[in-house]
Design an enzyme around this catalytic site. Structure first.
Site, PDB file in Angstrom:
ATOM      1  N   ARG A 117     -16.339  17.827  11.298  1.00 56.09           N
ATOM      2  CA  ARG A 117     -15.563  17.020  12.237  1.00 56.09           C
ATOM      3  C   ARG A 117     -15.922  15.535  12.203  1.00 56.09           C
ATOM      4  O   ARG A 117     -15.586  14.793  13.132  1.00 56.09           O
ATOM      5  CB  ARG A 117     -15.654  17.564  13.664  1.00 56.09           C
ATOM      6  CG  ARG A 117     -15.077  18.967  13.827  1.00 56.09           C
ATOM      7  CD  ARG A 117     -14.921  19.324  15.296  1.00 56.09           C
ATOM      8  NE  ARG A 117     -14.246  20.612  15.435  1.00 56.09           N
ATOM      9  CZ  ARG A 117     -14.860  21.779  15.560  1.00 56.09           C
ATOM     10  NH1 ARG A 117     -16.194  21.809  15.553  1.00 56.09           N
ATOM     11  NH2 ARG A 117     -14.181  22.896  15.689  1.00 56.09           N
ATOM     12  N   LYS A 138      -8.555   3.347   6.905  1.00 56.79           N
ATOM     13  CA  LYS A 138      -7.563   4.303   6.399  1.00 56.79           C
ATOM     14  C   LYS A 138      -8.213   5.134   5.304  1.00 56.79           C
ATOM     15  O   LYS A 138      -8.725   4.583   4.320  1.00 56.79           O
ATOM     16  CB  LYS A 138      -6.348   3.586   5.829  1.00 56.79           C
ATOM     17  CG  LYS A 138      -5.307   3.178   6.826  1.00 56.79           C
ATOM     18  CD  LYS A 138      -4.091   2.646   6.070  1.00 56.79           C
ATOM     19  CE  LYS A 138      -2.964   2.282   6.973  1.00 56.79           C
ATOM     20  NZ  LYS A 138      -1.790   1.810   6.195  1.00 56.79           N
ATOM     21  N   GLU A 180      -3.013  -7.505  -4.190  1.00 57.34           N
ATOM     22  CA  GLU A 180      -3.259  -7.278  -2.766  1.00 57.34           C
ATOM     23  C   GLU A 180      -3.662  -8.570  -2.059  1.00 57.34           C
ATOM     24  O   GLU A 180      -3.318  -8.786  -0.891  1.00 57.34           O
ATOM     25  CB  GLU A 180      -4.327  -6.202  -2.563  1.00 57.34           C
ATOM     26  CG  GLU A 180      -3.900  -4.806  -2.985  1.00 57.34           C
ATOM     27  CD  GLU A 180      -2.925  -4.147  -2.010  1.00 57.34           C
ATOM     28  OE1 GLU A 180      -2.557  -4.769  -0.982  1.00 57.34           O
ATOM     29  OE2 GLU A 180      -2.521  -3.005  -2.287  1.00 57.34           O
ATOM     30  N   LYS A 220      -7.214  -9.141   6.701  1.00 55.96           N
ATOM     31  CA  LYS A 220      -7.130  -7.704   6.956  1.00 55.96           C
ATOM     32  C   LYS A 220      -7.841  -7.355   8.269  1.00 55.96           C
ATOM     33  O   LYS A 220      -7.322  -6.560   9.073  1.00 55.96           O
ATOM     34  CB  LYS A 220      -7.765  -6.955   5.787  1.00 55.96           C
ATOM     35  CG  LYS A 220      -7.782  -5.427   5.896  1.00 55.96           C
ATOM     36  CD  LYS A 220      -6.428  -4.827   5.619  1.00 55.96           C
ATOM     37  CE  LYS A 220      -6.455  -3.300   5.691  1.00 55.96           C
ATOM     38  NZ  LYS A 220      -6.939  -2.671   4.457  1.00 55.96           N
ATOM     39  N   GLU A 230      -1.786   1.426  13.102  1.00 60.32           N
ATOM     40  CA  GLU A 230      -0.513   1.104  12.455  1.00 60.32           C
ATOM     41  C   GLU A 230       0.683   1.405  13.345  1.00 60.32           C
ATOM     42  O   GLU A 230       1.718   1.900  12.901  1.00 60.32           O
ATOM     43  CB  GLU A 230      -0.381   1.840  11.119  1.00 60.32           C
ATOM     44  CG  GLU A 230       0.559   1.145  10.132  1.00 60.32           C
ATOM     45  CD  GLU A 230       0.494   1.740   8.747  1.00 60.32           C
ATOM     46  OE1 GLU A 230      -0.075   1.083   7.867  1.00 60.32           O
ATOM     47  OE2 GLU A 230       1.023   2.848   8.549  1.00 60.32           O
ATOM     48  N   ARG A 234       0.194  -3.792  11.920  1.00 59.34           N
ATOM     49  CA  ARG A 234      -0.533  -3.335  10.736  1.00 59.34           C
ATOM     50  C   ARG A 234       0.421  -2.876   9.635  1.00 59.34           C
ATOM     51  O   ARG A 234       0.061  -2.877   8.452  1.00 59.34           O
ATOM     52  CB  ARG A 234      -1.509  -2.217  11.094  1.00 59.34           C
ATOM     53  CG  ARG A 234      -2.389  -1.810   9.911  1.00 59.34           C
ATOM     54  CD  ARG A 234      -3.558  -0.953  10.302  1.00 59.34           C
ATOM     55  NE  ARG A 234      -4.340  -0.588   9.126  1.00 59.34           N
ATOM     56  CZ  ARG A 234      -5.524  -0.003   9.163  1.00 59.34           C
ATOM     57  NH1 ARG A 234      -6.094   0.283  10.315  1.00 59.34           N
ATOM     58  NH2 ARG A 234      -6.175   0.294   8.047  1.00 59.34           N
ATOM     59  N   ASN A 238       1.770  -3.387   4.482  1.00 59.10           N
ATOM     60  CA  ASN A 238       2.458  -2.584   3.481  1.00 59.10           C
ATOM     61  C   ASN A 238       3.536  -3.368   2.746  1.00 59.10           C
ATOM     62  O   ASN A 238       4.376  -2.766   2.054  1.00 59.10           O
ATOM     63  CB  ASN A 238       3.076  -1.345   4.133  1.00 59.10           C
ATOM     64  CG  ASN A 238       2.023  -0.346   4.565  1.00 59.10           C
ATOM     65  OD1 ASN A 238       1.247   0.146   3.762  1.00 59.10           O
ATOM     66  ND2 ASN A 238       1.988  -0.060   5.862  1.00 59.10           N
ATOM     67  N   HIS A 241       4.705  -2.209  -0.659  1.00 55.75           N
ATOM     68  CA  HIS A 241       4.180  -0.867  -0.900  1.00 55.75           C
ATOM     69  C   HIS A 241       5.245   0.231  -0.859  1.00 55.75           C
ATOM     70  O   HIS A 241       5.073   1.265  -1.506  1.00 55.75           O
ATOM     71  CB  HIS A 241       3.077  -0.545   0.120  1.00 55.75           C
ATOM     72  CG  HIS A 241       1.780  -1.226  -0.170  1.00 55.75           C
ATOM     73  ND1 HIS A 241       1.644  -2.590  -0.186  1.00 55.75           N
ATOM     74  CD2 HIS A 241       0.549  -0.725  -0.470  1.00 55.75           C
ATOM     75  CE1 HIS A 241       0.385  -2.914  -0.467  1.00 55.75           C
ATOM     76  NE2 HIS A 241      -0.292  -1.796  -0.643  1.00 55.75           N
ATOM     77  N   HIS A 245       4.807   2.242  -4.002  1.00 61.97           N
ATOM     78  CA  HIS A 245       4.367   3.638  -3.957  1.00 61.97           C
ATOM     79  C   HIS A 245       5.390   4.560  -4.624  1.00 61.97           C
ATOM     80  O   HIS A 245       5.016   5.548  -5.266  1.00 61.97           O
ATOM     81  CB  HIS A 245       4.137   4.074  -2.516  1.00 61.97           C
ATOM     82  CG  HIS A 245       2.828   3.627  -1.945  1.00 61.97           C
ATOM     83  ND1 HIS A 245       2.488   3.803  -0.625  1.00 61.97           N
ATOM     84  CD2 HIS A 245       1.756   3.025  -2.526  1.00 61.97           C
ATOM     85  CE1 HIS A 245       1.266   3.311  -0.409  1.00 61.97           C
ATOM     86  NE2 HIS A 245       0.805   2.835  -1.547  1.00 61.97           N
ATOM     87  N   HIS A 258      -1.902   0.628  -9.116  1.00 61.32           N
ATOM     88  CA  HIS A 258      -1.416   0.440  -7.750  1.00 61.32           C
ATOM     89  C   HIS A 258      -0.993  -1.009  -7.504  1.00 61.32           C
ATOM     90  O   HIS A 258       0.116  -1.276  -7.017  1.00 61.32           O
ATOM     91  CB  HIS A 258      -2.507   0.838  -6.751  1.00 61.32           C
ATOM     92  CG  HIS A 258      -2.145   0.522  -5.329  1.00 61.32           C
ATOM     93  ND1 HIS A 258      -1.147   1.178  -4.649  1.00 61.32           N
ATOM     94  CD2 HIS A 258      -2.630  -0.419  -4.467  1.00 61.32           C
ATOM     95  CE1 HIS A 258      -1.040   0.678  -3.430  1.00 61.32           C
ATOM     96  NE2 HIS A 258      -1.917  -0.284  -3.297  1.00 61.32           N
TER      97      HIS A 258
END
Length: 358
Positions: A117, A138, A180, A220, A230, A234, A238, A241, A245, A258
């Site tokens: 956990r 993330k 990025e 960031k 997000e 936030r 992206n 992206h 993606h 990427h």
């Protein structure tokens, strides 16, 4: 050494950036640990694993080496690493160290978030790209149908960024990381964007690279502190992206890196923004900079509807409607819902635009 503090709902953690930090990482540990599992990949291990291991004398330290590449962010590898942690006897006072790029950080972080956990993990980025993924909490693995669809928000205990490790990344990784940085500049800092457009990647000094990384991380950190999960701004991180993606997924993560895919995605976002708002963005400037620095800017033959279906798997999608991050101007991002019909037109126009510039 530069230190940035990032506040999350669970903790405040330090981001430490400097030279030679991998030889003294225990100085940045927030507590002591019963045992440590270092997760890295088969490329990074040959360069830096021993350096990190030398930090520990009497601790119970174990290692797990995964295959380099996006394919390792799988449910199978996630399960294998849990098995490794169990076999090594890790308990709830143990630590996982993610030594590597974004793939290692995402995967190791998700293992840490779910083992018993949740146990502590520390990010040790070894690429420029990982300056972005290592900050903000993330963590995720991929599904066959899309990237990062299985994951969590789970902040690290610390980020230890030894910039000397950047000396061993290849040119594709270098380009990927700088995409990025350009993204961060575009959503928050026009002067930073202008300064990036004025340099050639082959001419950068170590100090300049460190300065750029520090600026990117500061942007960031500001964003994730304001919106950790997000729910709002936030999403702006992206930019590029949604399309990027989709490109990665269509090519089964074996085509563009990427950052290269995100670079193309930013150009697409520029064009969609100009079709959506009365705005003129520096498309030509960004395209020329990307081309002069060796980014691949030609797309393979793709079916537009296939791209849209992949874009709909993006985490921002709501009610099967694609949500894209667009720009009203540099440093003024917004999100907008784009219809399938408009997307088809935009994608066809974009592919014609790139083809015409070849």
């Amino acid at each position: 050494m530069k230190v940035t503090k990032v506040k999350s709902s669970a903790k405040t953690y330090g981001v430490y950036i400097g030279e030679g930090l991998r030889t003294k990482i225990k100085e940045f540990f927030p507590t002591t640990y019963s045992s440590i599992l270092i997760i890295t990949d088969d490329l990074v291990a040959g360069h830096y694993l021993e350096d990190v291991q030398r930090n520990f004398d009497n601790e119970h330290v174990y290692t797990a080496i995964i295959e380099n590449g996006e394919g390792s962010k799988s449910i199978e590898m996630f399960h294998q690493l849990h098995t490794k942690a169990i076999d090594c006897g890790l308990d709830r006072k143990s630590l996982i160290i993610a030594l590597g790029g974004g793939v290692v950080g995402d995967l190791a972080g998700f293992v840490a978030a779910t083992y018993m956990r949740g146990i502590d993990f520390i990010q040790m980025p070894t690429t420029i790209l990982a300056h972005d993924s290592s900050v903000g909490g993330k963590v995720a693995i991929n599904h066959a149908q899309g990237k990062n669809l299985i994951g969590n928000f789970y902040p690290p205990a610390a980020v230890i960024y030894d910039v000397n490790t950047l000396q061993t990344i290849n040119q594709q990784e270098f380009r990927s990381g700088y995409a990025e940085l350009v993204k961060e500049a575009l959503i928050a800092d026009e002067p930073f964007f202008d300064s990036l457009m004025s340099v050639h990647l082959s001419d950068l000094t170590s100090k300049t690279i460190a300065d750029h990384i520090n600026r990117g991380i500061a942007i960031k950190a500001d964003v994730v502190e304001a919106d950790e999960t997000e729910a709002g701004i936030r999403k702006y991180l992206n930019l590029g992206h949604t399309f990027g993606h989709a490109l990665e997924a269509i090519q089964d993560y074996h085509g563009f890196s990427h950052g290269e895919a995100v670079a193309i995605g930013m150009l697409f976002a520029f064009q969609v923004s100009e079709q959506t708002f009365p705005v003129s963005l520096p498309f030509n400037q960004l395209y020329s900079w990307l081309k002069s620095n060796g980014y691949p800017l030609q797309l393979p033959k793709l079916d537009s509807m296939h791209i849209i279906n992949k874009m709909k798997l993006d985490k921002k999608t709501e009610g099967k409607k694609v949500q894209m991050v667009l720009l009203r101007s540099v440093a003024q991002p917004v999100t907008a819902e784009i219809s399938d019909d408009d997307l088809l037109n935009y994608i066809d126009l974009f592919m014609e635009t790139l083809s015409g510039r070849s």
